[in-house]
Design a protein around this motif. Structure first.
Motif, PDB file in Angstrom:
ATOM      1  N   ASP A   1       0.813  -1.215   0.000  1.00 37.02           N
ATOM      2  CA  ASP A   1       0.000   0.000   0.000  1.00 37.02           C
ATOM      3  C   ASP A   1       0.853   1.275   0.000  1.00 37.02           C
ATOM      4  O   ASP A   1       0.354   2.360   0.264  1.00 37.02           O
ATOM      5  N   THR A   2       2.123   1.140  -0.337  1.00 39.66           N
ATOM      6  CA  THR A   2       2.998   2.311  -0.420  1.00 39.66           C
ATOM      7  C   THR A   2       2.508   3.206  -1.555  1.00 39.66           C
ATOM      8  O   THR A   2       2.272   2.717  -2.660  1.00 39.66           O
ATOM      9  N   PRO A   3       2.358   4.501  -1.315  1.00 44.32           N
ATOM     10  CA  PRO A   3       1.904   5.412  -2.374  1.00 44.32           C
ATOM     11  C   PRO A   3       2.838   5.380  -3.586  1.00 44.32           C
ATOM     12  O   PRO A   3       4.065   5.319  -3.429  1.00 44.32           O
ATOM     13  N   PHE A   4       2.247   5.416  -4.774  1.00 47.44           N
ATOM     14  CA  PHE A   4       3.053   5.278  -5.988  1.00 47.44           C
ATOM     15  C   PHE A   4       4.116   6.364  -6.111  1.00 47.44           C
ATOM     16  O   PHE A   4       5.209   6.118  -6.622  1.00 47.44           O
ATOM     17  N   LYS A   5       3.831   7.579  -5.635  1.00 48.15           N
ATOM     18  CA  LYS A   5       4.825   8.650  -5.713  1.00 48.15           C
ATOM     19  C   LYS A   5       6.059   8.317  -4.866  1.00 48.15           C
ATOM     20  O   LYS A   5       7.186   8.611  -5.261  1.00 48.15           O
ATOM     21  N   VAL A   6       5.839   7.715  -3.726  1.00 43.01           N
ATOM     22  CA  VAL A   6       6.950   7.320  -2.856  1.00 43.01           C
ATOM     23  C   VAL A   6       7.765   6.224  -3.536  1.00 43.01           C
ATOM     24  O   VAL A   6       8.999   6.276  -3.566  1.00 43.01           O
ATOM     25  N   VAL A   7       7.090   5.227  -4.098  1.00 40.51           N
ATOM     26  CA  VAL A   7       7.776   4.118  -4.757  1.00 40.51           C
ATOM     27  C   VAL A   7       8.644   4.637  -5.908  1.00 40.51           C
ATOM     28  O   VAL A   7       9.820   4.281  -6.028  1.00 40.51           O
ATOM     29  N   ILE A   8       8.064   5.491  -6.744  1.00 40.64           N
ATOM     30  CA  ILE A   8       8.812   6.009  -7.893  1.00 40.64           C
ATOM     31  C   ILE A   8       9.991   6.855  -7.423  1.00 40.64           C
ATOM     32  O   ILE A   8      11.116   6.707  -7.918  1.00 40.64           O
ATOM     33  N   ASN A   9       9.754   7.727  -6.454  1.00 36.87           N
ATOM     34  CA  ASN A   9      10.839   8.570  -5.951  1.00 36.87           C
ATOM     35  C   ASN A   9      11.980   7.730  -5.375  1.00 36.87           C
ATOM     36  O   ASN A   9      13.154   7.990  -5.655  1.00 36.87           O
ATOM     37  N   GLU A  10      11.644   6.739  -4.578  1.00 36.68           N
ATOM     38  CA  GLU A  10      12.672   5.887  -3.977  1.00 36.68           C
ATOM     39  C   GLU A  10      13.439   5.102  -5.050  1.00 36.68           C
ATOM     40  O   GLU A  10      14.659   4.963  -4.966  1.00 36.68           O
ATOM     41  N   ALA A  11      12.734   4.610  -6.058  1.00 36.30           N
ATOM     42  CA  ALA A  11      13.391   3.878  -7.143  1.00 36.30           C
ATOM     43  C   ALA A  11      14.345   4.792  -7.916  1.00 36.30           C
ATOM     44  O   ALA A  11      15.460   4.394  -8.258  1.00 36.30           O
ATOM     45  N   VAL A  12      13.919   6.010  -8.187  1.00 39.07           N
ATOM     46  CA  VAL A  12      14.769   6.976  -8.884  1.00 39.07           C
ATOM     47  C   VAL A  12      16.006   7.289  -8.046  1.00 39.07           C
ATOM     48  O   VAL A  12      17.120   7.370  -8.576  1.00 39.07           O
ATOM     49  N   GLU A  13      15.835   7.444  -6.742  1.00 41.62           N
ATOM     50  CA  GLU A  13      16.983   7.729  -5.876  1.00 41.62           C
ATOM     51  C   GLU A  13      17.973   6.565  -5.853  1.00 41.62           C
ATOM     52  O   GLU A  13      19.190   6.771  -5.876  1.00 41.62           O
ATOM     53  N   ILE A  14      17.469   5.341  -5.813  1.00 43.74           N
ATOM     54  CA  ILE A  14      18.361   4.175  -5.862  1.00 43.74           C
ATOM     55  C   ILE A  14      19.089   4.137  -7.206  1.00 43.74           C
ATOM     56  O   ILE A  14      20.285   3.850  -7.268  1.00 43.74           O
ATOM     57  N   ALA A  15      18.377   4.446  -8.282  1.00 49.61           N
ATOM     58  CA  ALA A  15      18.995   4.464  -9.609  1.00 49.61           C
ATOM     59  C   ALA A  15      20.092   5.527  -9.699  1.00 49.61           C
ATOM     60  O   ALA A  15      21.142   5.299 -10.314  1.00 49.61           O
ATOM     61  N   LYS A  16      19.863   6.675  -9.106  1.00 45.11           N
ATOM     62  CA  LYS A  16      20.888   7.731  -9.101  1.00 45.11           C
ATOM     63  C   LYS A  16      22.119   7.285  -8.322  1.00 45.11           C
ATOM     64  O   LYS A  16      23.246   7.615  -8.684  1.00 45.11           O
ATOM     65  N   LYS A  17      21.893   6.528  -7.263  1.00 46.13           N
ATOM     66  CA  LYS A  17      22.997   6.084  -6.405  1.00 46.13           C
ATOM     67  C   LYS A  17      23.804   4.947  -7.039  1.00 46.13           C
ATOM     68  O   LYS A  17      25.033   4.942  -6.963  1.00 46.13           O
TER      69      LYS A  17
END
Length: 136
Positions: free
Chosen positions: A99-115
């Motif tokens: 039930d994680t909000p989609f905006k949180v999921v996308i933001n976290e995935a983008v941050e991991i990708a940047k890292k």
């Protein structure tokens, strides 16, 4: 509680899975040991979240990969950078099964990708996940 730490460790686990390592506990212990300096030991609630998402990705990998393929144009899974594939698998699991909000999921995935990814990883990840969300 910081799910960000748990996601980071879960990403490493999912990435390790792509190389055929299948013993969950051995991978978990190896990751926690290898990154001990950078990553404090997960607290109980973080470890629970890690266990849920890492086991969830493993249990639903075929469905997750179908979702990835359905949202790519002229790509195969083999063409995707393994780091990007691991990030997508983790994010799509969260989108579909939590039930994680989609905006949180996308933001976290983008941050991991940047890292961890290359210079184009975060835009690729963002694009694929936006298509997955549109589909929902």
């Amino acid at each position: 509680m910081s799910r960000r730490k748990a996601r980071d460790v879960a990403f490493k686990y999912v990435y390790a899975m792509s190389y055929g390592q299948e013993k969950t506990e051995n991978i978990v212990n190896s990751i926690l040991t290898s990154y001990e300096e950078d990553l404090p030991e997960l607290e109980a609630d973080e470890r629970e979240f890690f266990d849920v998402v890492s086991d969830g990705v493993k249990a639903n990998i075929e469905s997750i990969d179908k979702e990835i393929l359905a949202n790519l144009k002229n790509w195969t899974l083999d063409r995707i950078f393994k780091i990007d594939l691991a990030i997508l698998r983790l994010a799509i699991y969260e989108l579909k099964y939590t039930d994680t909000p989609f905006k949180v999921v996308i933001n976290e995935a983008v941050e991991i990708a940047k890292k961890y990814g290359n210079d184009d990883s975060y835009t690729f990840i963002n694009g694929v996940l936006r298509e997955v969300v549109k589909e929902k």
